[in-house]
Each structure stands twice: as structure tokens, then as C-alpha cells.
Design a protein around this motif. Sequence first.
Motif, PDB file in Angstrom:
ATOM      1  N   ALA B  40      21.987  17.726  36.627  1.00 37.79           N
ATOM      2  CA  ALA B  40      21.907  16.280  36.742  1.00 37.79           C
ATOM      3  C   ALA B  40      20.898  15.943  37.832  1.00 37.79           C
ATOM      4  CB  ALA B  40      23.266  15.705  37.083  1.00 37.79           C
ATOM      5  N   ASP B  45      16.894  15.615  32.529  1.00 40.82           N
ATOM      6  CA  ASP B  45      18.199  14.967  32.541  1.00 40.82           C
ATOM      7  C   ASP B  45      18.042  13.450  32.589  1.00 40.82           C
ATOM      8  OD1 ASP B  45      21.202  15.000  33.121  1.00 40.82           O
ATOM      9  OD2 ASP B  45      20.425  13.924  34.851  1.00 40.82           O
ATOM     10  N   GLN B  68      24.912  16.476  28.174  1.00 38.68           N
ATOM     11  CA  GLN B  68      25.650  17.597  28.752  1.00 38.68           C
ATOM     12  C   GLN B  68      24.679  18.527  29.482  1.00 38.68           C
ATOM     13  OE1 GLN B  68      28.896  18.128  29.708  1.00 38.68           O
ATOM     14  NE2 GLN B  68      29.390  17.550  27.615  1.00 38.68           N
ATOM     15  N   ASN B  69      24.921  18.710  30.792  1.00 42.87           N
ATOM     16  CA  ASN B  69      24.044  19.597  31.559  1.00 42.87           C
ATOM     17  C   ASN B  69      24.547  21.023  31.432  1.00 42.87           C
ATOM     18  OD1 ASN B  69      24.456  16.899  33.415  1.00 42.87           O
ATOM     19  ND2 ASN B  69      22.336  17.548  33.227  1.00 42.87           N
ATOM     20  N   ARG B  70      23.879  21.813  30.620  1.00 44.27           N
ATOM     21  CA  ARG B  70      24.208  23.238  30.584  1.00 44.27           C
ATOM     22  C   ARG B  70      23.135  23.924  31.409  1.00 44.27           C
ATOM     23  NH1 ARG B  70      28.040  24.276  26.525  1.00 44.27           N
ATOM     24  NH2 ARG B  70      28.432  22.442  25.235  1.00 44.27           N
ATOM     25  N   ALA B  73      19.273  28.806  35.598  1.00 45.38           N
ATOM     26  CA  ALA B  73      17.850  29.046  35.781  1.00 45.38           C
ATOM     27  C   ALA B  73      17.175  29.258  34.438  1.00 45.38           C
ATOM     28  CB  ALA B  73      17.637  30.253  36.681  1.00 45.38           C
ATOM     29  N   SER B  76      18.116  28.718  29.894  1.00 44.93           N
ATOM     30  CA  SER B  76      18.556  29.604  28.824  1.00 44.93           C
ATOM     31  C   SER B  76      20.015  29.348  28.443  1.00 44.93           C
ATOM     32  CB  SER B  76      18.333  31.070  29.195  1.00 44.93           C
ATOM     33  OG  SER B  76      19.013  31.383  30.376  1.00 44.93           O
ATOM     34  N   ASN B  77      20.832  28.884  29.398  1.00 37.62           N
ATOM     35  CA  ASN B  77      22.199  28.482  29.051  1.00 37.62           C
ATOM     36  C   ASN B  77      22.188  27.450  27.940  1.00 37.62           C
ATOM     37  OD1 ASN B  77      24.214  29.767  30.326  1.00 37.62           O
ATOM     38  ND2 ASN B  77      24.273  28.423  32.105  1.00 37.62           N
ATOM     39  N   VAL B 105       8.548  34.671  29.771  1.00 41.30           N
ATOM     40  CA  VAL B 105       8.676  35.439  31.002  1.00 41.30           C
ATOM     41  C   VAL B 105       9.708  36.556  30.842  1.00 41.30           C
ATOM     42  CG1 VAL B 105       9.386  35.297  33.412  1.00 41.30           C
ATOM     43  CG2 VAL B 105       7.918  33.534  32.450  1.00 41.30           C
ATOM     44  N   GLN B 106      10.800  36.265  30.113  1.00 41.58           N
ATOM     45  CA  GLN B 106      11.851  37.268  29.984  1.00 41.58           C
ATOM     46  C   GLN B 106      11.616  38.214  28.804  1.00 41.58           C
ATOM     47  OE1 GLN B 106      15.619  35.238  29.866  1.00 41.58           O
ATOM     48  NE2 GLN B 106      15.512  34.709  32.028  1.00 41.58           N
ATOM     49  N   SER B 160       8.390  29.657  40.101  1.00 39.16           N
ATOM     50  CA  SER B 160       7.376  30.554  39.580  1.00 39.16           C
ATOM     51  C   SER B 160       7.312  30.411  38.057  1.00 39.16           C
ATOM     52  CB  SER B 160       7.789  31.964  39.951  1.00 39.16           C
ATOM     53  OG  SER B 160       6.761  32.856  39.741  1.00 39.16           O
TER      54      SER B 160
ATOM     55  N   ALA C  44      27.951  14.221  38.385  1.00 37.40           N
ATOM     56  CA  ALA C  44      27.197  14.292  37.130  1.00 37.40           C
ATOM     57  C   ALA C  44      28.092  13.914  35.956  1.00 37.40           C
ATOM     58  CB  ALA C  44      26.632  15.697  36.946  1.00 37.40           C
ATOM     59  N   LEU C 184      11.758  34.366  44.160  1.00 33.55           N
ATOM     60  CA  LEU C 184      10.440  33.798  44.408  1.00 33.55           C
ATOM     61  C   LEU C 184       9.526  33.925  43.196  1.00 33.55           C
ATOM     62  CD1 LEU C 184       9.171  32.446  46.928  1.00 33.55           C
ATOM     63  CD2 LEU C 184       7.779  34.497  47.106  1.00 33.55           C
ATOM     64  N   THR C 185       9.446  35.108  42.629  1.00 38.59           N
ATOM     65  CA  THR C 185       8.470  35.311  41.561  1.00 38.59           C
ATOM     66  C   THR C 185       9.096  35.314  40.177  1.00 38.59           C
ATOM     67  OG1 THR C 185       8.752  37.680  41.708  1.00 38.59           O
ATOM     68  CG2 THR C 185       7.043  36.726  43.066  1.00 38.59           C
ATOM     69  N   GLN C 199      20.582  34.444  35.176  1.00 40.09           N
ATOM     70  CA  GLN C 199      20.525  33.350  36.139  1.00 40.09           C
ATOM     71  C   GLN C 199      21.172  33.728  37.465  1.00 40.09           C
ATOM     72  OE1 GLN C 199      21.414  31.183  33.026  1.00 40.09           O
ATOM     73  NE2 GLN C 199      23.132  32.476  32.523  1.00 40.09           N
ATOM     74  N   VAL C 328      21.785  14.116  42.457  1.00 42.40           N
ATOM     75  CA  VAL C 328      22.401  13.290  41.424  1.00 42.40           C
ATOM     76  C   VAL C 328      22.280  11.811  41.801  1.00 42.40           C
ATOM     77  CG1 VAL C 328      24.494  12.841  40.108  1.00 42.40           C
ATOM     78  CG2 VAL C 328      24.015  15.139  40.898  1.00 42.40           C
ATOM     79  N   THR C 404      29.923  25.160  34.496  1.00 45.69           N
ATOM     80  CA  THR C 404      28.742  25.728  33.852  1.00 45.69           C
ATOM     81  C   THR C 404      28.823  25.706  32.333  1.00 45.69           C
ATOM     82  OG1 THR C 404      29.733  27.904  33.823  1.00 45.69           O
ATOM     83  CG2 THR C 404      28.374  27.376  35.723  1.00 45.69           C
ATOM     84  N   LEU C 405      30.031  25.520  31.781  1.00 44.95           N
ATOM     85  CA  LEU C 405      30.249  25.508  30.336  1.00 44.95           C
ATOM     86  C   LEU C 405      29.913  26.838  29.672  1.00 44.95           C
ATOM     87  CD1 LEU C 405      28.822  21.974  29.458  1.00 44.95           C
ATOM     88  CD2 LEU C 405      31.177  22.610  29.906  1.00 44.95           C
TER      89      LEU C 405
END
Lengths: 149, 323, 491
Positions: B40, B45, B68-70, B73, B76-77, B105-106, B160, C44, C184-185, C199, C328, C404-405
Motif C-alpha cells: 500500500a 497501488d 489486494q496488496n500481495r 520483493a 512475484s507473490n 532477473v530470476q 537494482s 492498508a 543491494l544488487t 523475497q 500508507v 502476506t496472503l
Amino acid sequence: MTKFLMAAPAIFMITLALGVILGTQGLRFWDGMTPGARFLPGWLAGAAIVLSATLLLTQWRGTDAGAPDLPDAPGARRVGATLIALIILGLMIPVLGMVPAVAIFILFQLLIVQRAAALPSLVTAGIISVGIEMIFARWLGVPLPAPFF
Amino acid sequence: MSKTLTLTVAMALALSVGTGVAQEMRAPVGPIEFTVGAGAGGSPDVIMRTVAQIMNEEGIVENPIVVQNRSGAGHSNAYNHVLGIPGDENTLLTLASPVFTTPIVQGTPSVIDQITPIAGFIQSELMLLTTPGSDWAGLQDMVAFAKENPGRVRVAGGASGGNDHVATGLIETAAGITLTYIPHESGGAARATFLGGNVELHFATLSEGMEQIGAGTAKPLGILSAERRSEPGVADIPTATEQGVDVVYTQFWGVGGPADLDPAVAAWWADKFRQATETQRWKDGLAANLQLGNFYALDEAGSYFAAEQDTFRSVLTQIGLAK
Amino acid sequence: MIDALMQGFAVAFLPENLLFIFLGVLMGQVVGALPGLGPAAGMALLLPLTFGLEPATAIMMLAGIMYGGQYGGTLTSVLINVPGEASGVMTAMDGHAMARQGRAGAALSIAAIGSFIAGVGAVIAVAIITPPLASVGLRFNAPEYFLLALLGIIAVGSLGGTPIRSLLAGVLGLMVALVGVDPLTGTPRLNFGIPALYQGIDFIPVAIGVFGIAEVLSSLERTEKLEPIRTRLKDMWLTAEDWTTCRFSILRGGVIGLFVGIMPGAGASVASLLSYLAERKFSKQPEKFGSGAIDGVAAAEAANNSAAHGALIPMLSLGIPGNASSAVLLAALILHGIKPGPMLMTQESTLVWALIASMVLGNVFLLIMNLPMAPVFAALLRIPYVYLAPGILVISLVGAYAATLTMATVWMCIFFGLLGWVMMKLDIPRAPLVLALVLAPLMETSLRQALLLSFGSPMIFVERPISAVLVLAVLFALIAPIARLFLRPRR
């Protein structure tokens, strides 16, 4: 047995440190001007090994102040049963849906693991599962897992 | 360079396919989830919440919409959730640059190639800022300095492989210079580093940039867009291309449905997004935030996203992040 | 400025606004008390409720959820030892120990009073000195953050148990933080190709597992019928002695919290850790810290509440959110058509002042709600633990899921529950693990950012004035224990 358990944290941390060293192979320790992705892991592994060795040394010399507090057999059984129940709960949530899975878990926990009285157990399971539905699903609008069928 | 080309191609496509045959449309039943991969408060968002609000309050969409905030980082969620429910008619995925870059990247399969494209509806140009006390009058002064002092010009940016990093990579290639990119955990953290006077360069959206310039905390070097804006104040800031650094890079957001979404439902959504973006409220918001409202629907959105994905892939490969 | 503030109060005192401020703090209190859902996640989820309200009303209500959540989080920390967010770890250490001694009411009361005093103090600071304070916050960048985090990590070694055991737990926490990607990277690191680990491992499941679930597991071992923690009514209230012990703790905690709060990168967890450690230095009974020191609770709570308010300073004056909840709030401003940024204070001064006034009122509401309610909340512990235990387990897991769901979070909670239980059994302190996990990304990222800023020269740490002072502090923290070892009087 107790001796081994006393040494367990140090052994665990040394193993973990070696795991970190192996697991970060191929990452750079130094990257141009700055530390790379392996810099912190490297230092941590070193620190873990030094600290663990020191801990083992103090234990060997008998100057370690730590005091493990181990459960008795029935206690350990209850903890084990709860952990297994938690794992089954985790597996059941996507199948049964969050609220029913949770209600069954509470009943199992109270009636079988802790041998609590039947009526208060049913009331507890009811209050908690209805409470979760009302607060999380209805009020906060969280999409809790629904039954699979 | 390739960037300019792909955008031009996408725009040409958008113009030519604009008047297609009327597609059959069907509305989904029940509540709708707009899945957002950002927390959020992040731009995706805020954009989706604004659209959802307009759709519901102006009666464009009757189904209740929940944003809905899934978050997690790299979004991907969120995209894994949507990829996991093929054919679902009640969930839309918000497309922001991490949805494109995270798989690259992944080294995981592209998300864009799997989802059902619905619409690309908002873009935001980027402005390159420098510190207010800097001697540089324009982009060429910076380029000249960086040519003499390779790696000595620092850019504070977001994560990054994020938009700032991609823009930095494009400038490095176009101008033939090397910059030092310093990634931060968030755009806000990067801005704090810039405002603290620690680095030379920072990217901002036009509205953020104009705020900084107005407050005297930053000086513009150029805007990475194809042509100048017409609004007073922004109109005085030249584009990078005008200054001989041929970079056009625009942040953009869109939506897609799960794989195998019924084309009639996808067409219905595309139409609803078109209606929402044609409201005065949406247009006022775009104007206030100095954003662009180019609209791409369904297949044209698909080719637009595919072109963007190619750009990301080539820049991330060049920076050395692609797997 | 007084005029502006009065005008702000006039807006905040409108009946409709009073109602929504009250609703906001009430909801904040409830959301904060759900383990796993912190103020930011709660805000949120409740954000859509504010659509359709006047912008000022909406912002006041959301801010109420934010600091109300801080008060609510104290409940779970003290009563069931589950810190709802990182800043609650220090509160849990002594607050829960107090609850086990039957002094839950006193812990909750001092937390409420400490939060109130520090909160209102911080609001006044926001009102009077926002622009200059914001520029102080900007003097803190990567080099300073690195040293601050390093100081925190070193200090972690002194929390509970023997230093070696605490440091080992800290190292374990840092190792947990390595999992995922290099912050960082973005280079994948130690995630074994498992998508859920890409994550990284978040604070919430670790805290819920290591504290909450482990605590319940450990309670299940005892064979004898578990007695509910006895809470006699007379132990609920603060004694005069408690108050004397805590007066200055609150003051010191509040000031430290405010300064850490205005740094856009540090946050309430660093604030509460630092003020807890400072308080232990000042305390007459430092040996009580970790086993129910009321001044420890007071300082930690004062610090995290004033840091939460202080985080609004960079948000209001620079448009930079200092923590997740102010991000938020920033989004809410945009959604209500208000453009945040350096011009906000001048262009929307009515709204800003109304917000400031509302925070004073909201803190008053919270104090009025929490003080008389402290014994009532504490009385929850009178429910036989047998029935409480499964409730704590499932509500923690649902809370973690809601944040996180994903089911991955639930699995992590269970895993860290097992780890925490084993740590308890083998006498390895748990707080260092959790704190190190929070500090790790700050430490790693800022070290590398600092060296990028200086093109690789370590001189950056001594050339900047604040940084140089922090270097001295780090050196002192490292050398002092060693020096003490040698200077110990011989017997």
C-alpha cells in the motif's frame, strides 16, 4: 545425552556456517569498490565458527553459565503432537478452508493433546473460529482460503 | 535507440488497430480483486485504487472491487497468485515494471507471455535531476564530465533492476559513459540520499521533480521523453533527445487477466478501463500528476507489453542482471 | 504559528472529525492487537473505509489507526509475548516478564502513559520544528545508518543470557537475513531455488514463531495443571515507586525515539532498542532488565511511539515516508487528491495543522481508553491457559497469513516456532535473533551504499561529523567490555 545437548547449539551453528560458505560459492566477496554478495555471509560464517568454538571451550572448562531445561517424556510427547498437528493444520488450510481447519485444530489440541473438558473446548473452538471469520474475513476483508470443494 | 524504435512501433500499432470489429463482451459475476504486487502506498497501488474508486463510484462497474496488496520483493507473490488461477474471471493483475523484470532477473518464465493482456492505460515520464548547486546547465555538461571522469557521477535510485536502473543503463549506452548506480530499498530512500547532497543524479517522475524544483532542492537536466510537455514550467525543460542523448524511457502501468481468460470477459474489462480513463476525474488526476494517458487495449496492449519486455531484457542483459 | 495550530484544533474538534479520530484510534488499537497485523497492514486494509470522507477527516482517521496500532501492539507483546512488529520486541522482553509475575496491568499502564507522554511530546516537536528537524534527518545517510546498525548488532550481544550465547543468536538472526536475494544488487543468495524464499524471510513469521508459538509449545510441556497467571487487582495499578522509576525513562525514551524517527531509514525498532539499552545504563537496577524491569518497558514504549510520530516529519516536510505506515498515509493523501512533497506544509497548511491537532486528541483518547482498560485486558490472563494456548497459536497463524496472503508465511511461522522452542530449551536467548534479522538489511545495504558513495574509500566514515561520532561510539562499545575484563579489580 545432556552433554551432547549442551554442545548442540555450537555444533548446529558450525554446520550452518559451513552451509553458508558452501551455499554462497560463486558469489563475489568483493565487487569493484564495495563488498559483494558474499561479504556478509563470509564474515558471519567466520563469526559463527569462532563463537561456537568459544562456547564449546567454556563448556569443556565448565565455565559456561547456560542451563538447558529439558522437558520430561510426557511433556515432549505433547509438544511433538502439537507440532505435528500444526503441520497437518498447514496442509489442511488450502483443502478445508481457513476457518474449518482452524476449528478442527483447536478441538484436537484441547480434547486430545491437553485432555480438556468437552463443553468448554467446543465453546473455545466456536468463539475463536467465529471471531476469526468476523474480524479477518468480514471486517478487514482478508481473502482467507476457502474450502476447496 | 532500440527503445525509441519499439515505442514507435507500439504507437503505430495502437493507431492502426484502434478501430477493430466490435468484440463480444460479457461481465464477470461477483466481487473483483485487483491484485497489486506493491505494498500500500506504492505507485501501482495508488493507481489501481484510484481506478477502482472511479469505476465503483461513477457506476462504470457494479461489482465491488477490492485492491489486494500481495506484496513481496519483485511482485512475484502477486503474479504467481494470478498465474495459479487460469481462467478465473474475478481477478486482474496489475502490470508494473517488476512484473516484467523479476522473471528476467530470476530466470523464470515470462509472466507477460502467459497472462491475458487487457489494457495499458497510464504512463509517467522520468526527469533527470541534479543538485541545485551543480555547475551543469544541461545533460551535455554532465556527459562531458562523465566522459572525463568515468564512474565518478553517482545516481541514487530505487531497487537494482528497477526503472531508475534501466533508465541509467539506457543513458550510459546512448551517451557512451559509465555512471555509478547506487540502489536503494525504496524510491523514498533514494530521494533522501539525493536530498542529503550525497550524489549528483536522481530520477523523479515529472510531478515529484517539479515539486523538488519548486522547493529549490533540485535542478532539472532533462526529461526522457519523445517530445516536450506543454504545461508551464515543465515546458522549459528540454528532452534528453534534444540534448543529443537519444533516450526515451517511460514508466507505464497496465492490467492483465489470468491465462485462458474468456476473450469476452477480457473485452468487457478493456472497455471498462477505457470508460474509466475517459472520465473527467481520471483526466484531472493525470493532468495534476503530469502523467500520460495513452490507451492500449487487448491485442495492441499485448504487443505493447511484449515490446516493453524486449527493452527490459536488452537493458538488463547489458547491465548484467539478466539470468 | 499558534494561530495555525488553533485553526487546526478548530478543525479537529468538529464533531464529525472527533468521531472519526476516535474510530481511527479504536480500530488501530484492535488491528494492532492482532498478532501479525501491524499498523501499516491494518491501515492498508482499512484504507477503503476512508473513501467518501473529507480528505482531512480521512487522514486524521488513518493517522489514528497508525498510532492506535502502536498502543494495540503493546497488548500482544505484554500478554502473550508476540511482538506485532519489530518495535515491540523490547517491550515483550520485560513486559511479558512482568505479566508472568502478575504485573501485566502495571506493564500495560506504564506503556500507555509512556506512549502518551512521548507521543504528545513528539507531536509538539512535529508542530514546532518540522522543517529544521527534517534537514537534520537528511544528514543521516548510508554511512550513519551502517554505524547505527552496527552499534545495534554489537549491543544485541548484551541482551539476556551470556554474551557468547546472545552473540550466537544474533549471528543466527543475521544468517536468516541472508536468505533470499542480496539486498543491494538483487543477486539470488541462499534461496535454494525455492520461490517462497526469493523475497527473503520477513520479520513477522520469525517473531510470531520464535516468540509466540515457541512460548505456547514450552507451556505445553508442564505436566501439572497450568495455573492461570494470578493477577490480583491491587497489582494492576502503578505504584508511586513505579512512577518515580519511570519518569525519566519516558523522557529519555521519547527524545531518542524522536531523533531516530526522523531518520528516514532507521525506524521504530532501532529507536526502541537504543533507548532500552540507554535505559539499562541509567537504571539503578540494570540487573532487572530482561526479567521484568518496568523502566525498560516505559523507555521502549515511549521510544517507539515517539519514533512513529517522528516518522511523519520527513513525510510531511519532504514527502519521504520514514516507515511503512507513513507510506500508507502518503498514499492516502494522493488518493484524496493532495500532492505530498516539500510544498505540502505551505500549500495544505490547514490539513497539516488539523492532522497535528488530531494526533494530540487521538493520543488523549488512547490514554483514556487504555488506562482504565489495562486491568481488563490483563484479566484475559485469568482464562485458563489450556484454552488460551490453541487460540494464541491459530490467531497468530491467521494474522501472519493475512499480512502476506501466502501459505509460505504460515509454514515459516511453524518452522520458527520449532526453532524458538529448541532455543528456549537450550538456553539460547531469542530476542537477539529477531533484532539482528531486522538490523541486517540496514547494515549490509548501507555499508555498500556508503562505499559506493565514496568510490570505495573507507574515509567516508570519519569525514562526516555525525558518522565520526558514531565511529567513536562503535569503538567504545567494542572496547569497553574488553577493557572491563582487564581492569577488573583482582581479589
